[in-house]
Scaffold this active site. Structure first.
Site, PDB file in Angstrom:
ATOM      1  N   GLU A  47       0.201  -0.811   0.117  1.00 34.02           N
ATOM      2  CA  GLU A  47      -0.004  -0.217   0.011  1.00 34.02           C
ATOM      3  C   GLU A  47       1.098   1.080   0.180  1.00 34.02           C
ATOM      4  O   GLU A  47       0.564   2.101  -0.658  1.00 34.02           O
ATOM      5  CB  GLU A  47      -1.253  -0.047   1.071  1.00 34.02           C
ATOM      6  CG  GLU A  47      -0.289  -0.381   2.467  1.00 34.02           C
ATOM      7  CD  GLU A  47      -0.394  -1.706   3.204  1.00 34.02           C
ATOM      8  OE1 GLU A  47      -0.740  -2.483   3.957  1.00 34.02           O
ATOM      9  OE2 GLU A  47       0.598  -2.468   1.971  1.00 34.02           O
ATOM     10  N   TRP A 163      11.972 -42.210 -13.994  1.00 32.52           N
ATOM     11  CA  TRP A 163      11.025 -41.232 -13.714  1.00 32.52           C
ATOM     12  C   TRP A 163       9.896 -41.409 -13.928  1.00 32.52           C
ATOM     13  O   TRP A 163       9.348 -41.713 -14.448  1.00 32.52           O
ATOM     14  CB  TRP A 163      10.964 -39.465 -14.413  1.00 32.52           C
ATOM     15  CG  TRP A 163      12.731 -38.992 -14.216  1.00 32.52           C
ATOM     16  CD1 TRP A 163      13.816 -39.123 -15.496  1.00 32.52           C
ATOM     17  CD2 TRP A 163      13.187 -38.241 -13.058  1.00 32.52           C
ATOM     18  NE1 TRP A 163      14.862 -38.944 -15.131  1.00 32.52           N
ATOM     19  CE2 TRP A 163      14.700 -37.818 -13.994  1.00 32.52           C
ATOM     20  CE3 TRP A 163      12.784 -37.696 -11.945  1.00 32.52           C
ATOM     21  CZ2 TRP A 163      15.398 -37.213 -12.997  1.00 32.52           C
ATOM     22  CZ3 TRP A 163      14.037 -37.136 -11.309  1.00 32.52           C
ATOM     23  CH2 TRP A 163      14.938 -36.960 -11.752  1.00 32.52           C
ATOM     24  N   ARG A 177       9.796 -25.516  -6.102  1.00 30.97           N
ATOM     25  CA  ARG A 177      11.219 -25.262  -4.965  1.00 30.97           C
ATOM     26  C   ARG A 177      11.439 -23.036  -5.232  1.00 30.97           C
ATOM     27  O   ARG A 177      12.060 -22.582  -3.928  1.00 30.97           O
ATOM     28  CB  ARG A 177      12.594 -25.667  -5.759  1.00 30.97           C
ATOM     29  CG  ARG A 177      12.642 -26.817  -5.282  1.00 30.97           C
ATOM     30  CD  ARG A 177      13.186 -28.044  -6.499  1.00 30.97           C
ATOM     31  NE  ARG A 177      13.491 -29.762  -5.657  1.00 30.97           N
ATOM     32  CZ  ARG A 177      14.180 -30.095  -6.466  1.00 30.97           C
ATOM     33  NH1 ARG A 177      14.636 -29.561  -7.710  1.00 30.97           N
ATOM     34  NH2 ARG A 177      14.089 -31.897  -6.979  1.00 30.97           N
ATOM     35  N   LEU A 197      17.970 -30.445  -5.371  1.00 34.01           N
ATOM     36  CA  LEU A 197      17.132 -30.096  -4.649  1.00 34.01           C
ATOM     37  C   LEU A 197      17.877 -28.891  -5.457  1.00 34.01           C
ATOM     38  O   LEU A 197      17.129 -27.037  -4.418  1.00 34.01           O
ATOM     39  CB  LEU A 197      17.541 -29.925  -2.845  1.00 34.01           C
ATOM     40  CG  LEU A 197      17.000 -31.867  -2.526  1.00 34.01           C
ATOM     41  CD1 LEU A 197      16.810 -31.459  -1.057  1.00 34.01           C
ATOM     42  CD2 LEU A 197      15.993 -31.941  -3.158  1.00 34.01           C
ATOM     43  N   SER A 214      18.974 -38.004  11.782  1.00 32.02           N
ATOM     44  CA  SER A 214      19.423 -38.012  13.680  1.00 32.02           C
ATOM     45  C   SER A 214      20.505 -38.675  13.922  1.00 32.02           C
ATOM     46  O   SER A 214      21.309 -38.174  14.889  1.00 32.02           O
ATOM     47  CB  SER A 214      18.025 -39.182  13.373  1.00 32.02           C
ATOM     48  OG  SER A 214      18.472 -40.464  13.280  1.00 32.02           O
ATOM     49  N   GLY A 288      11.510 -37.953   1.804  1.00 33.84           N
ATOM     50  CA  GLY A 288      10.734 -39.704   1.763  1.00 33.84           C
ATOM     51  C   GLY A 288       9.534 -40.009   2.838  1.00 33.84           C
ATOM     52  O   GLY A 288       8.684 -39.014   3.489  1.00 33.84           O
ATOM     53  N   SER A 294       5.980 -38.665   9.814  1.00 34.91           N
ATOM     54  CA  SER A 294       6.412 -38.216  10.213  1.00 34.91           C
ATOM     55  C   SER A 294       5.458 -36.848  10.979  1.00 34.91           C
ATOM     56  O   SER A 294       5.117 -35.982  11.790  1.00 34.91           O
ATOM     57  CB  SER A 294       7.707 -38.080  10.618  1.00 34.91           C
ATOM     58  OG  SER A 294       8.520 -39.369  10.708  1.00 34.91           O
TER      59      SER A 294
END
Length: 357
Positions: A47, A163, A177, A197, A214, A288, A294
């Protein structure tokens, strides 16, 4: 308001930790006389940029803006006083700003006898989902992305995955991305695919890379590690990971974030909060399956983008969502489709967002 959203959208992926904001000013007759958009931290808000093109004055006009004008002093002055001083008679707003200390613009405008209306609220909220997630939940927002077959597989029983989808779909992933602050994968994806990536499109910029690892199994030779000139790469790990492995990854240019939450896994909630603290608000998750599972189980999956190829592989091939699964349909993760399916080359792209209960 749709034009304001279009203007805001031009700078997606460039404004964090700020929201994307577009603004349109029309005169008394409804003619567009100025437009503006926020281009990134330190630049004028949408604005303010539009008003600057009119010398700060728009007597009797109407301002359309997809986010409530701010009232706080940051890198730039607050927008609400400038809007009031401009002489506009009406302001049409999309989203309210829930960020502590930022809001109050609507109340201030009405106190100044300026008419305030709302329009395209749902669309405006969707446009700034990462910013609003940060404001309300103090964490980054996650978009789960996967390329799958019609039967939901991300690879064959032999492990072949390149692919599944065609070139057009893969190019669209590079666009995603470019539009996100970061892209995140689990260490198993790094070991199996050795991905870069990166956003390999003209004019694109590479996002921050985040690896959930981890025990620091990420090979120091991985392509996603920045060395001396690559994009920022963060390895999220636990206090159990060997120090020697951390040293090798740091030498390869990575940042290693250690979390101690008393578990064997990286605590994704704390990772989400730390990313937001670092100004990383939108994260594209490319797998994955265990990482996807998770995030879903943690209530952190805000959006899902699936590219579905017209192929079937069958058998016990891996799915895009791993984990232990659920036993009752009543416990299924609830999503809501957002927009119609879109053909991208020969593949189908669908989007869904977390259902707010």
């Amino acid at each position: 308001m749709r034009r304001a959203l279009e203007l805001a959208e031009q700078y997606r992926g460039r404004t964090s930790p700020n929201p994307i904001v577009g603004a349109v000013i029309v005169d008394r007759a409804g003619k567009v006389i100025a437009e503006g958009a926020h281009k990134g931290p330190g630049n004028k808000h949408g604005e303010a940029e539009a008003l600057a093109k009119l010398g700060g004055k728009a007597p009797g006009g109407t301002l359309y803006v997809n986010l409530e004008p701010c009232t706080h002093q940051g890198r730039t002055p607050p927008c609400t006083p400038a809007v009031i001083a401009s002489g506009v008679a009406r302001v049409v707003i999309g989203s309210q700003d829930p960020f502590p200390g930022h809001g109050g613009g609507i109340a201030a405008l009405r106190k100044a006898k300026i008419k305030v209306d709302r329009a395209l609220v749902a669309e405006s909220d969707a446009a700034n989902r990462p910013f609003l997630t940060w404001a309300r939940e103090e964490r980054a927002a996650f978009t789960l992305k996967a390329a799958i077959t019609l039967d939901g597989k991300i690879a064959t029983v032999g492990g072949e995955s390149q692919w599944i989808t065609g070139e057009a779909a893969r190019a669209d992933v590079h666009r995603l991305r470019d539009l996100h602050d970061a892209v995140l994968v689990g260490v198993d994806t790094v070991i199996a695919d050795d991905p870069r990536l990166s956003a390999r499109l003209p004019g694109a910029r590479d996002p921050v890379r985040v690896v959930v690892d981890s025990m620091l199994r990420t090979p120091p030779s991985s392509q996603l590690l920045p060395r001396k000139k690559g994009p920022r790469t963060i390895i999220a790990t636990t206090s159990r990971a060997p120090a020697a492995k951390e040293n090798a990854l740091v030498k390869a240019g990575a940042e290693v974030w250690r979390f101690d939450a008393g578990t064997k896994r990286v605590p994704l909630k704390y990772l989400a909060m730390e990313l937001a603290d670092q100004g990383i608000l939108s994260v594209l998750v490319e797998g994955g399956g265990e990482v996807h599972a998770s995030l879903l189980a943690s209530g952190l999956a805000d959006e899902v983008v699936l590219y579905i190829a017209p192929k079937l592989v069958g058998g016990p091939a891996p799915s895009w969502v791993g984990g232990k699964g659920i036993r009752k349909l009543a416990e299924a993760y609830g999503l809501t489709f957002e927009g119609p399916p879109v053909l991208v080359g020969e593949d189908l792209k669908i989007r869904a967002v977390r259902k707010i209960r």
